[in-house]
Design an enzyme around this catalytic site. Structure first.
Site, PDB file in Angstrom:
ATOM      1  N   GLU A 276       0.827  -1.212   0.000  1.00 56.39           N
ATOM      2  CA  GLU A 276       0.000   0.000   0.000  1.00 56.39           C
ATOM      3  C   GLU A 276       0.861   1.261   0.000  1.00 56.39           C
ATOM      4  O   GLU A 276       0.516   2.262  -0.628  1.00 56.39           O
ATOM      5  CB  GLU A 276      -0.935   0.001   1.216  1.00 56.39           C
ATOM      6  CG  GLU A 276      -2.003  -1.084   1.172  1.00 56.39           C
ATOM      7  CD  GLU A 276      -2.891  -0.955  -0.049  1.00 56.39           C
ATOM      8  OE1 GLU A 276      -3.465   0.126  -0.263  1.00 56.39           O
ATOM      9  OE2 GLU A 276      -2.992  -1.937  -0.810  1.00 56.39           O
ATOM     10  N   TRP A 279       1.915   1.734  -3.468  1.00 57.06           N
ATOM     11  CA  TRP A 279       0.815   2.326  -4.247  1.00 57.06           C
ATOM     12  C   TRP A 279       0.877   3.846  -4.152  1.00 57.06           C
ATOM     13  O   TRP A 279       0.680   4.558  -5.153  1.00 57.06           O
ATOM     14  CB  TRP A 279      -0.546   1.851  -3.720  1.00 57.06           C
ATOM     15  CG  TRP A 279      -1.148   0.680  -4.430  1.00 57.06           C
ATOM     16  CD1 TRP A 279      -1.284  -0.586  -3.948  1.00 57.06           C
ATOM     17  CD2 TRP A 279      -1.726   0.659  -5.745  1.00 57.06           C
ATOM     18  NE1 TRP A 279      -1.891  -1.385  -4.879  1.00 57.06           N
ATOM     19  CE2 TRP A 279      -2.181  -0.649  -5.985  1.00 57.06           C
ATOM     20  CE3 TRP A 279      -1.889   1.629  -6.744  1.00 57.06           C
ATOM     21  CZ2 TRP A 279      -2.798  -1.014  -7.178  1.00 57.06           C
ATOM     22  CZ3 TRP A 279      -2.502   1.265  -7.941  1.00 57.06           C
ATOM     23  CH2 TRP A 279      -2.953  -0.042  -8.142  1.00 57.06           C
ATOM     24  N   TRP A 307     -21.151  11.510 -19.838  1.00 56.44           N
ATOM     25  CA  TRP A 307     -21.643  11.339 -18.472  1.00 56.44           C
ATOM     26  C   TRP A 307     -23.058  11.903 -18.346  1.00 56.44           C
ATOM     27  O   TRP A 307     -23.489  12.733 -19.148  1.00 56.44           O
ATOM     28  CB  TRP A 307     -20.715  12.040 -17.478  1.00 56.44           C
ATOM     29  CG  TRP A 307     -19.297  11.557 -17.505  1.00 56.44           C
ATOM     30  CD1 TRP A 307     -18.212  12.209 -18.004  1.00 56.44           C
ATOM     31  CD2 TRP A 307     -18.813  10.309 -17.013  1.00 56.44           C
ATOM     32  NE1 TRP A 307     -17.072  11.456 -17.861  1.00 56.44           N
ATOM     33  CE2 TRP A 307     -17.412  10.271 -17.250  1.00 56.44           C
ATOM     34  CE3 TRP A 307     -19.408   9.203 -16.391  1.00 56.44           C
ATOM     35  CZ2 TRP A 307     -16.607   9.197 -16.882  1.00 56.44           C
ATOM     36  CZ3 TRP A 307     -18.602   8.125 -16.027  1.00 56.44           C
ATOM     37  CH2 TRP A 307     -17.233   8.129 -16.273  1.00 56.44           C
ATOM     38  N   ASN A 345     -10.848   2.855   3.396  1.00 62.18           N
ATOM     39  CA  ASN A 345     -10.357   2.691   2.027  1.00 62.18           C
ATOM     40  C   ASN A 345     -11.275   1.822   1.173  1.00 62.18           C
ATOM     41  O   ASN A 345     -11.523   2.128   0.004  1.00 62.18           O
ATOM     42  CB  ASN A 345      -8.946   2.107   2.025  1.00 62.18           C
ATOM     43  CG  ASN A 345      -8.331   2.134   0.639  1.00 62.18           C
ATOM     44  OD1 ASN A 345      -8.163   3.195   0.051  1.00 62.18           O
ATOM     45  ND2 ASN A 345      -8.026   0.965   0.098  1.00 62.18           N
ATOM     46  N   TRP A 363     -16.409  11.183 -12.833  1.00 57.24           N
ATOM     47  CA  TRP A 363     -15.557  10.927 -11.669  1.00 57.24           C
ATOM     48  C   TRP A 363     -14.961  12.196 -11.089  1.00 57.24           C
ATOM     49  O   TRP A 363     -14.683  12.273  -9.883  1.00 57.24           O
ATOM     50  CB  TRP A 363     -14.438   9.950 -12.029  1.00 57.24           C
ATOM     51  CG  TRP A 363     -13.512  10.401 -13.132  1.00 57.24           C
ATOM     52  CD1 TRP A 363     -13.644  10.141 -14.462  1.00 57.24           C
ATOM     53  CD2 TRP A 363     -12.317  11.186 -12.991  1.00 57.24           C
ATOM     54  NE1 TRP A 363     -12.612  10.709 -15.169  1.00 57.24           N
ATOM     55  CE2 TRP A 363     -11.774  11.349 -14.281  1.00 57.24           C
ATOM     56  CE3 TRP A 363     -11.651  11.751 -11.901  1.00 57.24           C
ATOM     57  CZ2 TRP A 363     -10.607  12.072 -14.518  1.00 57.24           C
ATOM     58  CZ3 TRP A 363     -10.480  12.468 -12.122  1.00 57.24           C
ATOM     59  CH2 TRP A 363      -9.973  12.627 -13.427  1.00 57.24           C
ATOM     60  N   TRP A 386      -9.687   7.589  -7.761  1.00 61.66           N
ATOM     61  CA  TRP A 386     -10.910   7.841  -8.529  1.00 61.66           C
ATOM     62  C   TRP A 386     -10.782   7.328  -9.962  1.00 61.66           C
ATOM     63  O   TRP A 386     -11.724   6.733 -10.506  1.00 61.66           O
ATOM     64  CB  TRP A 386     -11.248   9.332  -8.516  1.00 61.66           C
ATOM     65  CG  TRP A 386     -12.107   9.678  -7.337  1.00 61.66           C
ATOM     66  CD1 TRP A 386     -11.690  10.141  -6.117  1.00 61.66           C
ATOM     67  CD2 TRP A 386     -13.519   9.532  -7.246  1.00 61.66           C
ATOM     68  NE1 TRP A 386     -12.766  10.293  -5.281  1.00 61.66           N
ATOM     69  CE2 TRP A 386     -13.908   9.939  -5.954  1.00 61.66           C
ATOM     70  CE3 TRP A 386     -14.499   9.113  -8.137  1.00 61.66           C
ATOM     71  CZ2 TRP A 386     -15.236   9.927  -5.521  1.00 61.66           C
ATOM     72  CZ3 TRP A 386     -15.825   9.108  -7.718  1.00 61.66           C
ATOM     73  CH2 TRP A 386     -16.179   9.504  -6.434  1.00 61.66           C
TER      74      TRP A 386
END
Length: 486
Positions: A276, A279, A307, A345, A363, A386
């Protein structure tokens, strides 16, 4: 030394380099009005920063053998304030740690120009990350765009030297007391126009001592991290993200702690947590090397997605923001965010996927909402997360991945403990009904005193129908027919 996203004395690269290289070092922090002025007056993050700045000032005083050393603090526009202080103090150089966000980079270039006109050098150092965005490359010399090969390359390059602490104590005698004319009390929150709830700020445990307390607690349960981290009702995460965001603890210390825990038997819990942390570095690399992701999809073809817009989409967005979608786990997550500034998370993924792939809303609208409310808001991680959920980012997973909010609820909050905490109006429903109240037996709804559409909303969208619309939306961009999608 100009403190920014690094509110600590311990293991601070710019502070270490300034003390090591210079005879006298003044220390400063600016509550940057360019950042603070647009924020709401109750913003918890400003309270966390303020409390951490007070702690940093105490730590610097304790570190220095010289009386009178204190943090010079200004509430102003940073680029002007730093140039003014450099001139008034007559310094030769300003030291700071690198920031990779585009607006911060632009600000730093303006600061560099202003300092250059004064004949003052501006030295930036790598501290926010173990490896800067341009340091991990493919064999072709390009940035990585998929996480797993990036992680493998990152781990292969990591050495003990990369994690060696940048100490301040050995050269603390270089800390200098500012002249009396420049000494002012640290401005209060009220003086800067902020009034965040003090009890909520203190629950975040600000400052380096708070970060150390969080880390110590987490290391006592890190062996279970991989098993518990996805369950929002359980104490699984490290809760260190806000400390990483504002630099009250260093990334090097956390990586070293993960490695040490893995060596001493924490097993997959420690290695999962280390993944993590990598990441986080991956998203810094993406932001640094592909700054267009701030406003555009990482994969340009997805900027062509149509959208949902108009009054109906706006109403759906508002329902999502307020935790009134009719999907209990989604609503519980959004209410946790609104009430505390924290969002688990797993629920960041669930709520984001729901907005984009159930409601068909851009988004970027959701990303901006999270940016305004997350205590640990970090542009790189927020944007990356996102775009991962929207399948517009650097993700090896297929674009037709769509979370089922009911399945997620049943799997990760099986007893409804988290839902009951944040959606109390359905707390009396049995476990079998709490994940999808619209499927509950009338007798169960009556016993729980729940009237759908009155006490708690009916679903604002049907998941299966929304899934089909999403498949068609993405297939159209890819030039494929929705009927051919698995």
């Amino acid at each position: 030394m100009w403190f920014r996203r690094d509110l600590r004395c311990n293991d601070n690269t710019a502070l270490h380099q300034a003390l090591r290289q210079c005879e006298r070092v003044y220390v400063a922090f600016v509550f940057d009005r360019a950042i603070l002025d647009p924020l709401p007056r109750q913003d918890r993050r400003v309270g966390f920063i303020h409390a951490s700045v007070l702690a940093l000032d105490r730590d610097l005083r304790a570190l220095s053998p010289t009386p009178g050393v204190n943090l010079i603090v200004r509430h102003a526009h940073a680029e002007g304030a730093i140039a003014d202080l450099a001139f008034q103090l007559g310094v030769d150089a300003v030291f700071a740690n690198e920031d990779y966000e585009p607006e911060a980079c632009a600000r730093d270039e303006r600061v560099r120009s202003a300092l250059s006109s004064l004949g003052v050098a501006f030295h930036l150092h790598k501290d926010q990350v173990v490896f800067a965005p341009n340091e991990i490359r493919t064999q072709q010399g390009k940035p990585y765009s998929v996480f797993t090969p990036f992680k493998n390359a990152w781990l292969a390059r990591l050495t003990e030297e990369d994690l060696e602490p940048r100490t301040a104590a050995d050269h603390a005698a270089s800390l200098a007391a500012p002249p009396p004319a420049l000494q002012r009390p640290i401005p209060s929150l009220a003086e800067m126009g902020f009034e965040p709830p003090a009890d909520e700020v203190q629950r975040l445990l600000p400052g380096s001592d708070g970060a150390t307390q969080r880390l110590r607690d987490f290391l006592g349960r890190i062996d279970r991290y991989d098993a518990l981290r996805d369950y929002p009702a359980l104490k699984g995460p490290s809760y260190l993200s806000v400390h990483l965001r504002f630099g009250t603890i260093s990334i090097r210390e956390l990586v070293a702690a993960a490695q040490a825990a893995a060596r001493t038997g924490a097993g997959t819990g420690a290695t999962t947590w280390l993944s993590e942390l990598v990441w986080r570095e991956f998203y810094f690399q993406i932001l640094g090397m592909y700054p267009h992701v701030v406003d555009h999809s990482f994969k340009p073809e997805y900027d062509r997605i149509t959208w949902e817009t108009g009054a109906e989409a706006d109403a759906a967005f508002d329902a999502w923001c307020q935790g009134q979608t009719g999907y209990p786990l989604v609503d519980a997550g959004m209410r946790q965010l609104n009430q505390t500034g924290y969002l688990h998370n797993r629920l960041r993924m669930v709520t984001a996927s729901f907005l984009v792939k159930n409601l068909g809303i851009d988004w970027r609208r959701g990303e901006r909402y999270f940016a305004a409310r997350l205590n640990d808001y970090d542009l790189a991680a927020n944007n990356g997360g996102w775009q991962w959920c929207a399948s517009t980012g650097c993700d090896a997973q297929p674009w037709f991945r769509i979370f089922n909010p009911v399945t997620q609820s049943e799997r990760f909050d099986p007893e409804g403990r988290f839902i009951r905490r944040y959606v109390p109006e359905i707390a009396q429903l049995p476990n079998t009904s709490i994940h999808a109240p619209w499927k509950a037996k009338p007798v169960d709804l009556a016993a729980a005193d729940v009237r759908l559409g009155i006490d708690y909303p009916a679903p604002i969208v049907a998941h299966e129908a929304a899934r089909e619309r999403t498949l068609a939306r993405y297939a159209a961009v890819r030039g494929r027919q929705a009927s051919t999608v698995p």
